[in-house]
Scaffold this motif. Structure first.
Motif, mmCIF file in Angstrom:
data_model
loop_
_atom_site.group_PDB
_atom_site.id
_atom_site.type_symbol
_atom_site.label_atom_id
_atom_site.label_comp_id
_atom_site.label_asym_id
_atom_site.label_seq_id
_atom_site.Cartn_x
_atom_site.Cartn_y
_atom_site.Cartn_z
ATOM 1 N N ARG A 173 0.858 -1.188 0.000
ATOM 2 C CA ARG A 173 0.000 0.000 0.000
ATOM 3 C C ARG A 173 0.894 1.238 0.000
ATOM 4 O O ARG A 173 1.710 1.426 0.899
ATOM 5 N N GLU A 199 -1.125 -3.091 -4.222
ATOM 6 C CA GLU A 199 -2.551 -3.429 -4.258
ATOM 7 C C GLU A 199 -3.418 -2.195 -4.101
ATOM 8 O O GLU A 199 -4.609 -2.209 -4.453
ATOM 9 N N ALA A 200 -2.849 -1.094 -3.594
ATOM 10 C CA ALA A 200 -3.599 0.153 -3.449
ATOM 11 C C ALA A 200 -2.613 1.321 -3.425
ATOM 12 O O ALA A 200 -1.556 1.246 -2.800
ATOM 13 N N ARG A 202 -2.557 5.717 -3.081
ATOM 14 C CA ARG A 202 -3.315 6.922 -2.746
ATOM 15 C C ARG A 202 -2.416 8.153 -2.863
ATOM 16 O O ARG A 202 -1.293 8.163 -2.351
#
Length: 292
Positions: A173, A199-200, A202
């Motif tokens: 992440r 997987e992510a 931001r």
């Protein structure tokens, strides 16, 4: 997508070195890269010029002996720690620094050089994809860490600060701190290798942090061109502190890696007044990629 082939890991001492080695071996496996571990021994002879500063020859000689003893102790301790790690990770073969080219990846080498750490390490960092450094809080102000700042300001490559404790697992992440500056752009580019497999992802931005430049939405569009799906979040300062708000947003996201530009304001200003970079250096408990 940017490939990672060489990672430099300077180990000045065993302080926080285990966490850095753990992260370094993980990175070498993940990217199929060569992990070049470097220990720089200080040279006691560098103290000799102090004889012209009012110290007697006997005092200078004693200082040189003390410096040599300390240097020898650090070198022994670091090498012992490395040997233990290498024995526990036989899947990453140990190779000579001079024969790393052309060998199967991942691999690791261990080199000891004599000289001035703040000169030697940036020189080697210039031909590395990034430099991984142990968290530099060994009883001194993190913001004045000589090695970290030498790499950051004098290598032209990103620096990745390992956490204080050995991390578990891979980087999954990723948070990217964005404020529109050239420094944050360099960090964004440096983070692509991790973001591509995360997987992510931001993008974190804050009105009090933003400078002139592209917006967070522009960053999302850029990441999309690289096939990276991400979202954006505007985070609030915590107690009017942008750095504290940034780390809180990373915690809320469960981030393993924070990528950010360093010292958009001058380092001197941040040392005196504080700033986002200084707060992150002193308080982050996750892996942090910084670029200038």
């Amino acid at each position: 997508m940017k490939e990672v082939r060489k990672i430099l890991l300077p180990l000045p001492s065993v302080s926080n070195a285990e966490a850095a080695l753990t992260r370094g071996y993980n990175f070498a496996r993940r990217f199929g890269a060569h992990l070049a571990i470097l220990h720089v021994r200080t040279d006691g002879r560098d103290i000799a010029p102090l004889a012209g500063e009012g110290l007697s020859g006997a005092m200078v000689e004693e200082l040189m002996r003390s410096a040599e003893h300390e240097s020898s102790r650090h070198a022994h301790d670091v090498h012992t720690l490395f040997e233990r790690f290498a024995a526990a990770n036989p899947d990453v073969p140990l190779v000579s620094r001079h024969s790393a080219n052309g060998l199967p990846f991942p691999s690791v080498s261990f080199t000891v050089l004599r000289g001035v750490e703040s000169e030697i390490i940036p020189s080697h960092a210039r031909l590395s994809d990034f430099t991984l450094v142990p968290h530099p809080d060994s009883g001194r102000d993190v913001s004045s860490s000589e090695t970290l700042h030498a790499v950051l300001f004098d290598s032209g490559r990103p620096v990745v600060m390992a956490p204080r404790t050995p991390p578990e697992g891979l980087i999954r992440r990723v948070c990217i701190a964005w404020n529109g500056t050239a420094e944050s752009s360099a960090a964004l580019h440096g983070a692509l290798a991790w973001a591509a497999e995360a997987e992510a992802v931001r993008v974190l931005h804050c009105e009090d942090y933003q400078r002139r430049g592209p917006s967070a939405q522009d960053v999302l569009d850029y990441l999309g061109l690289h096939g990276i799906e991400a979202d954006a979040l505007e985070f609030p300062p915590v107690d009017r502190d942008v750095g504290k708000g940034l780390l809180a947003a990373c915690t809320d996201f469960g981030a393993d890696l924070l990528a950010m530009g360093a010292y958009s304001h001058s380092r001197l200003r941040q040392l005196i007044l504080g700033g986002v970079t200084r707060h992150v250096l002193e308080h982050a408990d996750l892996t942090v990629l910084m670029s200038r």
